[in-house]
Design an enzyme around this catalytic site. Structure first.
Site, PDB file in Angstrom:
ATOM      1  N   SER A  17       0.819  -1.210   0.000  1.00 31.66           N
ATOM      2  CA  SER A  17       0.000   0.000   0.000  1.00 31.66           C
ATOM      3  C   SER A  17       0.857   1.266   0.000  1.00 31.66           C
ATOM      4  O   SER A  17       1.845   1.370   0.730  1.00 31.66           O
ATOM      5  CB  SER A  17      -0.920   0.015   1.222  1.00 31.66           C
ATOM      6  OG  SER A  17      -1.634   1.241   1.287  1.00 31.66           O
ATOM      7  N   LYS A  69     -13.437  -4.828   1.717  1.00 32.85           N
ATOM      8  CA  LYS A  69     -14.315  -3.714   1.358  1.00 32.85           C
ATOM      9  C   LYS A  69     -15.804  -4.049   1.423  1.00 32.85           C
ATOM     10  O   LYS A  69     -16.632  -3.161   1.588  1.00 32.85           O
ATOM     11  CB  LYS A  69     -13.972  -3.196  -0.047  1.00 32.85           C
ATOM     12  CG  LYS A  69     -12.694  -2.371  -0.106  1.00 32.85           C
ATOM     13  CD  LYS A  69     -12.551  -1.714  -1.455  1.00 32.85           C
ATOM     14  CE  LYS A  69     -11.430  -0.693  -1.464  1.00 32.85           C
ATOM     15  NZ  LYS A  69     -11.404   0.093  -2.730  1.00 32.85           N
ATOM     16  N   ASN A  90     -14.453   1.995   1.934  1.00 31.72           N
ATOM     17  CA  ASN A  90     -12.984   2.088   1.982  1.00 31.72           C
ATOM     18  C   ASN A  90     -12.500   2.977   3.115  1.00 31.72           C
ATOM     19  O   ASN A  90     -11.316   3.296   3.188  1.00 31.72           O
ATOM     20  CB  ASN A  90     -12.424   2.575   0.643  1.00 31.72           C
ATOM     21  CG  ASN A  90     -12.595   4.074   0.438  1.00 31.72           C
ATOM     22  OD1 ASN A  90     -13.446   4.713   1.064  1.00 31.72           O
ATOM     23  ND2 ASN A  90     -11.804   4.646  -0.449  1.00 31.72           N
ATOM     24  N   ASP A 106     -13.924   6.875  -2.830  1.00 30.52           N
ATOM     25  CA  ASP A 106     -13.473   6.611  -4.196  1.00 30.52           C
ATOM     26  C   ASP A 106     -14.176   7.486  -5.233  1.00 30.52           C
ATOM     27  O   ASP A 106     -13.530   8.004  -6.153  1.00 30.52           O
ATOM     28  CB  ASP A 106     -13.678   5.139  -4.558  1.00 30.52           C
ATOM     29  CG  ASP A 106     -12.631   4.231  -3.930  1.00 30.52           C
ATOM     30  OD1 ASP A 106     -11.530   4.726  -3.611  1.00 30.52           O
ATOM     31  OD2 ASP A 106     -12.912   3.028  -3.751  1.00 30.52           O
ATOM     32  N   ALA A 129     -16.641  -3.461 -14.859  1.00 29.67           N
ATOM     33  CA  ALA A 129     -17.927  -3.491 -14.148  1.00 29.67           C
ATOM     34  C   ALA A 129     -17.738  -4.000 -12.722  1.00 29.67           C
ATOM     35  O   ALA A 129     -18.664  -4.535 -12.119  1.00 29.67           O
ATOM     36  CB  ALA A 129     -18.927  -4.377 -14.906  1.00 29.67           C
ATOM     37  N   GLY A 130     -16.542  -3.813 -12.185  1.00 27.71           N
ATOM     38  CA  GLY A 130     -16.259  -4.237 -10.817  1.00 27.71           C
ATOM     39  C   GLY A 130     -16.484  -3.111  -9.819  1.00 27.71           C
ATOM     40  O   GLY A 130     -17.205  -2.141 -10.084  1.00 27.71           O
ATOM     41  N   TYR A 216      -2.512   2.725 -11.449  1.00 25.13           N
ATOM     42  CA  TYR A 216      -1.328   3.544 -11.147  1.00 25.13           C
ATOM     43  C   TYR A 216      -0.054   2.713 -11.049  1.00 25.13           C
ATOM     44  O   TYR A 216       0.999   3.249 -10.676  1.00 25.13           O
ATOM     45  CB  TYR A 216      -1.533   4.370  -9.874  1.00 25.13           C
ATOM     46  CG  TYR A 216      -1.817   3.581  -8.617  1.00 25.13           C
ATOM     47  CD1 TYR A 216      -0.787   3.049  -7.858  1.00 25.13           C
ATOM     48  CD2 TYR A 216      -3.126   3.403  -8.179  1.00 25.13           C
ATOM     49  CE1 TYR A 216      -1.045   2.331  -6.704  1.00 25.13           C
ATOM     50  CE2 TYR A 216      -3.397   2.695  -7.013  1.00 25.13           C
ATOM     51  CZ  TYR A 216      -2.348   2.173  -6.279  1.00 25.13           C
ATOM     52  OH  TYR A 216      -2.607   1.470  -5.133  1.00 25.13           O
ATOM     53  N   GLY A 237      -3.672   7.295 -12.748  1.00 25.29           N
ATOM     54  CA  GLY A 237      -4.256   6.697 -11.564  1.00 25.29           C
ATOM     55  C   GLY A 237      -3.818   7.309 -10.247  1.00 25.29           C
ATOM     56  O   GLY A 237      -4.545   7.228  -9.248  1.00 25.29           O
TER      57      GLY A 237
END
Length: 272
Positions: A17, A69, A90, A106, A129-130, A216, A237
């Protein structure tokens, strides 16, 4: 006795992360005595983790990433009804009554670089489509865009999302030729390190189109490289990553992120 205030990002795995780099940069820039850490939390330990955090006077909040999530809905208060819209959280923070509140930054992070772009009535194409695509579609619906073409391996899933968010348009297979849209968004993992590239012919896009890739890693995806080769405006990104982090930073530390230092932060992130 209280110690150092802190926030965190949780997930499994979590070592990759970039959130600690971002938040620690802002904390240092503002001279805030606090920290931001990465914490590995397993699926089985999620509920227990937040029970501990709720009772910790130094905890300011948690960013939540994969695979938690969706599962985090079971342990926090979903005041905005995000379970039936985005289907993901998130960001978790405590309220004055000792409860846990979940939200999602987001969509706001996605929209930030488009604040000055007149999107109302404009034609848009979205790939994917996620979960990320859901945030993008929610954001686009809030800006009253025109027709949306959603490209996905399973068009039926895409049509259901368009209907859910009240967007006009259609979902088509991934290999369908692009229409002449004003905004193209890659909200899929295609083009990410370890994933297949996103192969799209950008020829149909008009000269004033914007190409926005939320990937990204790498920062310069093949999609963005192709868009720049055509002289199109591009958004990478890191822009969304920093934008959604800034919204969380304000929740956690009650301070505005020093966005005038974005160039310095981006250099730090790309060197990491």
């Amino acid at each position: 006795m209280p110690g150092t205030p802190f926030a965190e990002v949780i997930g499994d795995p979590i070592a990759h992360s970039k959130s600690p780099i971002i938040h620690r940069f802002w904390l240092q820039a503002l001279g805030i005595e606090a920290d931001y850490v990465a914490t590995r939390v397993t699926a089985d330990g999620l509920a227990a983790h937040f029970r501990l955090r709720r009772d910790d006077p130094d905890w300011r909040g948690s960013n939540v990433t994969l695979p938690h999530k969706q599962a985090v809905f079971d342990v926090v208060d979903d005041r905005a009804g995000l379970k039936t819209t985005l289907g993901a959280l998130n960001c978790v923070f405590g309220d004055a009554d000792g409860g846990l509140v979940g939200t999602n930054t987001d969509a706001g992070g996605f929209l930030e670089p488009l604040d000055d772009v007149p999107l109302e009535g404009k034609a848009v194409a979205v790939v994917g489509a996620g979960g990320a695509a859901r945030a993008v579609l929610l954001a686009l619906a809030s800006r009253d865009v025109g027709s949306v073409t959603l490209l996905n391996r399973t068009p039926d899933k895409g049509r259901a999302l368009l209907n859910q968010f009240g967007l006009q348009g259609d979902a088509v297979p991934l290999d369908t030729a692009l229409p002449p849209v004003d905004l193209l968004v890659n909200a899929s993992s295609l083009g990410m390190v370890g994933q297949p590239p996103l192969a799209l012919d950008l020829t149909p896009l008009p000269a004033g189109a914007i190409v926005y890739d939320i990937v990204y890693a790498p920062l310069e995806t093949p999609l963005l490289a192709a868009a720049r080769a055509r002289g199109l405006t591009t958004i990478d990104g890191l822009t969304m990553l920093i934008g959604q982090a800034a919204l969380a930073f304000e929740i956690f530390f009650e301070a505005h992120a020093p966005r005038d230092r974005d160039a310095e932060l981006r250099a730090l992130l790309t060197a990491a």
